[in-house]
Design a protein around this motif. Structure first.
Motif, PDB file in Angstrom:
ATOM      1  N   LYS A   1       0.878  -1.173   0.000  1.00  0.00           N
ATOM      2  CA  LYS A   1       0.000   0.000   0.000  1.00  0.00           C
ATOM      3  C   LYS A   1       0.913   1.220   0.000  1.00  0.00           C
ATOM      4  N   GLU A   2       0.887   1.988  -1.086  1.00  0.00           N
ATOM      5  CA  GLU A   2       1.775   3.137  -1.216  1.00  0.00           C
ATOM      6  C   GLU A   2       1.066   4.406  -0.757  1.00  0.00           C
ATOM      7  N   GLU A   3       1.709   5.134   0.166  1.00  0.00           N
ATOM      8  CA  GLU A   3       1.169   6.385   0.700  1.00  0.00           C
ATOM      9  C   GLU A   3       2.336   7.301   1.089  1.00  0.00           C
ATOM     10  N   ARG A   4       1.986   8.547   1.389  1.00  0.00           N
ATOM     11  CA  ARG A   4       2.992   9.460   1.941  1.00  0.00           C
ATOM     12  C   ARG A   4       3.389   8.952   3.325  1.00  0.00           C
ATOM     13  N   MET A   5       4.588   9.275   3.754  1.00  0.00           N
ATOM     14  CA  MET A   5       5.081   8.763   5.030  1.00  0.00           C
ATOM     15  C   MET A   5       4.203   9.216   6.196  1.00  0.00           C
ATOM     16  N   SER A   6       3.720  10.434   6.184  1.00  0.00           N
ATOM     17  CA  SER A   6       2.873  10.916   7.285  1.00  0.00           C
ATOM     18  C   SER A   6       1.579  10.108   7.376  1.00  0.00           C
ATOM     19  N   VAL A   7       1.070   9.630   6.274  1.00  0.00           N
ATOM     20  CA  VAL A   7      -0.147   8.822   6.258  1.00  0.00           C
ATOM     21  C   VAL A   7       0.165   7.402   6.751  1.00  0.00           C
ATOM     22  N   LEU A   8       1.341   6.887   6.412  1.00  0.00           N
ATOM     23  CA  LEU A   8       1.714   5.523   6.821  1.00  0.00           C
ATOM     24  C   LEU A   8       1.721   5.357   8.336  1.00  0.00           C
ATOM     25  N   TYR A   9       2.174   6.382   9.063  1.00  0.00           N
ATOM     26  CA  TYR A   9       2.183   6.281  10.518  1.00  0.00           C
ATOM     27  C   TYR A   9       0.781   6.000  11.050  1.00  0.00           C
ATOM     28  N   ASP A  10      -0.204   6.727  10.534  1.00  0.00           N
ATOM     29  CA  ASP A  10      -1.595   6.532  10.971  1.00  0.00           C
ATOM     30  C   ASP A  10      -2.139   5.176  10.528  1.00  0.00           C
ATOM     31  N   LEU A  11      -1.785   4.738   9.330  1.00  0.00           N
ATOM     32  CA  LEU A  11      -2.266   3.440   8.839  1.00  0.00           C
ATOM     33  C   LEU A  11      -1.760   2.290   9.714  1.00  0.00           C
ATOM     34  N   VAL A  12      -0.518   2.399  10.167  1.00  0.00           N
ATOM     35  CA  VAL A  12       0.039   1.363  11.056  1.00  0.00           C
ATOM     36  C   VAL A  12      -0.689   1.391  12.392  1.00  0.00           C
ATOM     37  N   LYS A  13      -0.877   2.586  12.963  1.00  0.00           N
ATOM     38  CA  LYS A  13      -1.555   2.711  14.263  1.00  0.00           C
ATOM     39  C   LYS A  13      -2.992   2.190  14.205  1.00  0.00           C
ATOM     40  N   LYS A  14      -3.692   2.422  13.102  1.00  0.00           N
ATOM     41  CA  LYS A  14      -5.077   1.954  12.954  1.00  0.00           C
ATOM     42  C   LYS A  14      -5.153   0.480  12.580  1.00  0.00           C
ATOM     43  N   GLY A  15      -4.039  -0.117  12.157  1.00  0.00           N
ATOM     44  CA  GLY A  15      -4.055  -1.520  11.743  1.00  0.00           C
ATOM     45  C   GLY A  15      -4.463  -1.709  10.287  1.00  0.00           C
ATOM     46  N   ASP A  16      -4.515  -0.637   9.516  1.00  0.00           N
ATOM     47  CA  ASP A  16      -4.857  -0.752   8.099  1.00  0.00           C
ATOM     48  C   ASP A  16      -3.705  -1.348   7.287  1.00  0.00           C
ATOM     49  N   VAL A  17      -2.488  -1.201   7.775  1.00  0.00           N
ATOM     50  CA  VAL A  17      -1.325  -1.929   7.233  1.00  0.00           C
ATOM     51  C   VAL A  17      -0.653  -2.602   8.428  1.00  0.00           C
TER      52      VAL A  17
END
Length: 178
Positions: free
Chosen positions: A126-142
């Protein structure tokens, strides 16, 4: 149905050309081994061995039966190995977050090693900006993300890859700098 131990018994008798010698090698009694051979022959309705003064040789039926036993043994070993790999290896799916930079340059460098180590794991990017990746990891989306900065204290970071960066300049400019 014949089992792996019985296949081993039959193969040993065929190799030794003697029930007595095979029984000694197998650490079982000669009468028990003779009874085992006779039971198979009764079940098949034919002799597996040609008996000639204490010396045994496989009959044509014995050759066919032994070849079948060896095939069964190979299949059993192959299936057992395959099941062991399935049950003892990592399986599942991982969604990995990447930036365009890590997805293009870092990820390909580690992909082969990952696939070798975890052949039964399905990997989705899943490709995203780095600032978005932090939230995706915390939410469990990645499940995890490849990032090049570690400023979010709510997440764990593990250093996995060092990538040197070079500056490339034209030759005349390099000579001017000397």
């Amino acid at each position: 149905m014949i089992n792996e131990k019985q296949i081993h018994y039959l193969m040993t008798v065929a190799e030794e050309h003697s029930i007595t010698a095979a029984a000694k090698k197998l650490f079982i009694s000669q009468p028990a081994l003779s009874r085992f051979i006779l039971d198979i022959e009764r079940t098949l309705g034919t002799s597996l061995f040609i008996r000639n003064r204490g010396n045994l040789h496989l009959s044509k039926a014995g050759e066919i039966y032994l070849r079948g036993c060896q095939d069964v043994q190979q299949i059993f070993q192959s299936v057992t190995k395959e099941i062991a790999e399935l049950t003892h290896s990592h399986t599942g799916k991982i969604t990995l977050g990447v930036t365009s930079l890590t997805g293009e340059f870092v990820f390909p460098a580690i992909l082969d090693a990952f696939e070798q180590a975890f052949p039964h794991v399905e990997l989705t990017l899943k490709e995203e900006r780095m600032s978005v990746l932090y939230d995706l990891v915390k939410k469990g989306d990645v499940d995890m993300a490849l990032v090049y900065q570690n400023y979010d204290s709510a997440l764990n970071y593990h250093f996995i890859y060092e990538n040197p960066i070079y500056i490339q300049v034209p030759l005349p400019l390099q000579q001017k700098m000397k």
